[in-house]
Design a protein around this motif. Sequence first.
Motif: not given
Length: 151
Positions: A28-36, A57-61
Amino acid sequence: MNENLILIAEDDADVRELLSFTLQAAGFPTIAVADGRNAADILIYAAPVGLIADVQMPGMNGLDLCRLARRTPAVHNTAVLLFSAKIQRLDADAGMAAGADRYLRKPTRPRHLIAELRQVIADRSAALPATPHGAGGRPDGDPFALVGTFR
């Protein structure tokens, strides 16, 4: 939907990296981010086939991110797995009520995560209505072309 692309929304860098590595190793190709918030933008833009989101998570759960996916037509059929250290039944019920397909506890075995993800993607793909022709069900594949005659 972006075939096989998985969006990972996880604020813990080590967990985010482990999830990304595990999913990529499974094809699976992925895009990984640290916040909502960033995840919400990418979710709408990239239209991944799957979303794995931390509940806290910060920003948006993760719950709000899941709700966003379910109410946005372009991504409402995205497979959503919520991933959390919160393991009370009430927490899992809240995740399912938000529209998650699965609520997995941290930590989880990589094989279990991959199996659950594949099953949800397959279930959601099977539920999609078939179109007799390309995008939009038209022979020319144009979903925006006018159908019928207006007078």
